[in-house]
Design a protein around this motif. Structure first.
Motif, PDB file in Angstrom:
ATOM      1  N   ASN A 278     -23.560  14.653  22.894  1.00  0.00           N
ATOM      2  CA  ASN A 278     -22.462  15.328  22.220  1.00  0.00           C
ATOM      3  C   ASN A 278     -21.311  14.347  22.047  1.00  0.00           C
ATOM      4  O   ASN A 278     -20.757  13.864  23.042  1.00  0.00           O
ATOM      5  N   GLU A 280     -18.379  14.801  21.524  1.00  0.00           N
ATOM      6  CA  GLU A 280     -17.156  15.268  22.162  1.00  0.00           C
ATOM      7  C   GLU A 280     -17.023  14.724  23.577  1.00  0.00           C
ATOM      8  O   GLU A 280     -15.916  14.603  24.097  1.00  0.00           O
ATOM      9  N   ARG A 309     -21.821  16.330  13.262  1.00  0.00           N
ATOM     10  CA  ARG A 309     -20.556  16.175  13.987  1.00  0.00           C
ATOM     11  C   ARG A 309     -20.233  14.698  14.156  1.00  0.00           C
ATOM     12  O   ARG A 309     -21.126  13.882  14.379  1.00  0.00           O
ATOM     13  N   THR A 379     -14.765  31.151  13.856  1.00  0.00           N
ATOM     14  CA  THR A 379     -15.376  29.936  14.371  1.00  0.00           C
ATOM     15  C   THR A 379     -16.826  29.829  13.900  1.00  0.00           C
ATOM     16  O   THR A 379     -17.593  30.784  13.956  1.00  0.00           O
ATOM     17  N   SER A 406     -14.418  21.492  16.799  1.00  0.00           N
ATOM     18  CA  SER A 406     -15.582  20.956  17.500  1.00  0.00           C
ATOM     19  C   SER A 406     -16.257  19.843  16.702  1.00  0.00           C
ATOM     20  O   SER A 406     -17.480  19.795  16.588  1.00  0.00           O
ATOM     21  N   TYR A 407     -15.430  18.953  16.109  1.00  0.00           N
ATOM     22  CA  TYR A 407     -15.887  17.716  15.490  1.00  0.00           C
ATOM     23  C   TYR A 407     -16.670  17.924  14.193  1.00  0.00           C
ATOM     24  O   TYR A 407     -17.522  17.122  13.840  1.00  0.00           O
ATOM     25  N   GLN A 460      -9.602  22.639  25.771  1.00  0.00           N
ATOM     26  CA  GLN A 460     -10.668  23.628  25.828  1.00  0.00           C
ATOM     27  C   GLN A 460     -11.284  23.637  27.219  1.00  0.00           C
ATOM     28  O   GLN A 460     -11.413  22.605  27.866  1.00  0.00           O
ATOM     29  N   SER A 539     -19.897  31.596  23.225  1.00  0.00           N
ATOM     30  CA  SER A 539     -20.522  30.713  22.252  1.00  0.00           C
ATOM     31  C   SER A 539     -21.698  31.418  21.596  1.00  0.00           C
ATOM     32  O   SER A 539     -22.426  32.169  22.234  1.00  0.00           O
ATOM     33  N   LYS A 546     -16.137  30.290  25.962  1.00  0.00           N
ATOM     34  CA  LYS A 546     -15.206  29.208  25.690  1.00  0.00           C
ATOM     35  C   LYS A 546     -13.769  29.715  25.622  1.00  0.00           C
ATOM     36  O   LYS A 546     -13.498  30.811  25.128  1.00  0.00           O
ATOM     37  N   TYR A 548     -10.019  28.386  24.303  1.00  0.00           N
ATOM     38  CA  TYR A 548      -9.317  27.414  23.481  1.00  0.00           C
ATOM     39  C   TYR A 548      -7.817  27.532  23.748  1.00  0.00           C
ATOM     40  O   TYR A 548      -7.268  28.643  23.780  1.00  0.00           O
TER      41      TYR A 548
END
Length: 580
Positions: A278, A280, A309, A379, A406-407, A460, A539, A546, A548
């Motif tokens: 990932n 991120e 991403r 989202t 989220s990229y 997050q 999610s 999640k 934020y």
């Protein structure tokens, strides 16, 4: 059938191959059996995603068969024309991705449906492009995106190249659920599918068309060609599908100083060099940082396994590297596209950007400054693509850019999903422009934006809650928060509470409520009166809930401090709910 009946069927019926049956017979934990068979792997607007293993609640070829049969029946509803338009299939580097893609193709062919199957792994956004270019009725990508190596998934797209919308997803799900029997779904043989013309292999011809459109998005192609070599880039595809197209797109524009991370260059379903593929996660850049230090690179770029991403790490003037957040990347790209198009005189009067409600509100302020419309959606990039389609069909806006925190990023009108190849090209050009024309870095650009609009800091937190019990715990958290009326957090007044499940927005200062126009979704959002928000959602693709966080302050230090205090207070509140 109950859990035990399902387990016995899969363990004993000769329809299921011996390897599957042996795997199931070796399970000794009753809880594991229950988790594999208490339900079917959930199909939604994002398709399927789950752990690779035997069972109805896992990813395997029998689940692929049943879901694809449901999709095939929906395609056949469109008659011979829809069947001939067919379905495009792509896949990434994950375990069993090629096998699952072929299995899906042969099930479709068995139903008389034309199939376009890529000859090797390809990025998810290229699948979206191919669906649009080939005028196919649907598309499939076998991928679990950035999930751990134990996962795989199956994403379904419709004729506009976007992920299948909720109404169509419900129709497919209804067909899947109508078939209670797992037996008797058989694929066509590969030889017959090829001989009949129902299976067509595609590849380089689509690559060339896609790349030509990507390169058209460059705002300063002459600058890229003349000075692109001055920008030093390290790129890692993280063992995924982005390697060839990202490098080709950059090279063909003029960015010739690109060094790939060799250890992560080739497909590897074990993702041997990263704990979690990932972009991120800071750990995914460990090897790229080593390369960056050696060549004093300006940018480090990473794409996830299906290359939708993009993660970015920048070299600071002092020589060390710092990773940008998804919101910071989104702000840089928003500002660059809008400011440069305005300067060039190519920004339409009805220009619009689209972002998710989980993404920074700083983008709203930047867009308003350039007199550009902002559309906020739920989202998930499928909602950005849906809004772009509405805009295009209604003629009430011209899409410029879309992003989620989220990229995920998108520009242009030829792809209907987040696209790391497009994002890599625009970001590289932006870095080159600021370096060569204005003598600035991305840090300078961000600082000027913060000074103008306020210092926004986003964060997050997430809790991993797996299995049946995990779902129950997530439901407890959401229901408890939904029933409480929280007026302040960390000393900050909450002005508005949005419940997207109930589709109601409440002004906590006046007590007035109004309907929310976005689709129903299990999301809660608390907006602070002075800017920023807290948002909570389970999610849709991982066993996680999640949280934020976005805060706004007059200085970076104040914003950082406020963020830390808010996150601590929020998670303490959640811990109390879980322990009650």
């Amino acid at each position: 059938m109950n859990v035990q009946e399902r387990y016995r069927l899969w363990s004993e019926n000769p329809y299921f191959e011996e390897e599957i049956q042996q795997e199931l017979k070796e399970i000794t934990d009753p809880q594991e059996i229950e988790d594999r068979f208490y339900t079917d792997l959930e199909f939604g607007t994002g398709g399927l995603r789950g752990i690779i293993a035997a069972g109805t609640n896992r990813m395997n070829k029998y689940v692929i068969r049943k879901v694809t049969q449901g999709l095939a029946e929906c395609v056949c509803d469109h008659g011979p024309e829809g069947m001939q338009r067919g379905v495009v299939i792509a896949y990434d580097s994950r375990k069993y991705s090629p096998e699952f893609a072929l299995e899906a193709g042969l099930i479709l062919a068995k139903n008389g449906i034309k199939v376009y199957l890529f000859d090797a792994l390809r990025p998810t956004p290229e699948l979206s492009f191919a669906v649009r270019h080939l005028r196919a009725l649907a598309g499939i990508v076998v991928t679990a995106s950035h999930n751990p190596k134990t996962y795989n998934g199956y994403k379904v797209y419709w004729d506009d190249g976007g992920q299948v919308p909720p109404v169509k997803a419900d129709q497919i799900l209804a067909r899947i659920n109508a078939r209670e029997n797992w037996l008797g779904i058989e694929p066509m043989s590969l030889d017959e599918a090829k001989r009949s013309g129902l299976l067509q292999i595609i590849g380089e011809e689509i690559d060339q068309l896609y790349l030509s459109r990507v390169k058209e998005l460059a705002l300063y192609p002459d600058l890229d060609a003349q000075k692109g070599k001055e920008l030093k880039i390290v790129y890692t595809p993280l063992h995924g599908a982005g390697n060839i197209l990202v490098r080709r797109a950059l090279s063909e524009l003029g960015f010739s100083s690109v060094q790939v991370v060799h250890e992560q260059e080739h497909p590897d379903p074990e993702f041997t060099t990263v704990p979690y593929p990932n972009p991120e996660a800071p750990a995914t850049f460990e090897l790229a940082r080593n390369y960056g230090n050696e060549m004093k690179a300006d940018l480090l770029l990473a794409t996830d396994p299906d290359a939708d991403r993009l993660g970015v790490v920048l070299r600071k003037p002092q020589g060390d590297y710092i990773q940008l957040t998804g919101n910071q990347i989104g702000i840089i790209l928003t500002y660059y596209i809008l400011s440069q198009k305005k300067s060039l005189g190519t920004l339409p009067n009805n220009a619009a950007i689209i972002k998710t409600v989980a993404s920074t509100d700083l983008a709203d302020e930047v867009a308003r400054y350039f007199n550009v419309r902002v559309e906020n959606v739920l989202t998930g990039f499928k909602f950005i693509a849906e809004k772009e389609r509405e805009m295009e069909e209604g003629g009430w806006g011209t899409f410029q850019f879309g992003f989620e925190e989220s990229y995920g990023y998108l520009a242009g009108d030829f792809v209907r999903d987040k696209d790391a190849i497009i994002a890599s090209v625009i970001l590289a050009e932006a870095a080159l422009y600021y370096q060569q024309v204005e003598g600035r870095t991305f840090f300078d650009v961000l600082e000027s934006i913060y000074q103008q609009f306020g210092y926004y800091v986003e964060d997050q937190e997430s809790l991993t809650l797996e299995g049946k019990r995990g779902k129950e715990e997530m439901a407890l958290i959401m229901n408890t928060l939904r029933q409480e009326e929280i007026h302040e957090l960390c000393g900050m007044t909450i002005e508005r509470f949005d419940d997207y499940e109930q589709r109601i927005s409440k002004n906590l200062r006046t007590g007035q409520t109004e309907p929310l126009k976005l689709p129903r979704s299990n999301v809660l959002r608390y907006s602070f009166s002075d800017g920023g928000f807290v948002m909570v959602r389970p999610s849709g693709t991982e066993p996680k809930i999640k949280f934020y966080i976005s805060v706004k302050a007059d200085t970076r230090t104040e914003a950082d401090d406020l963020n830390c205090k808010l996150k601590k207070e929020l998670m303490e509140r959640i811990a109390k709910i879980r322990s009650a």
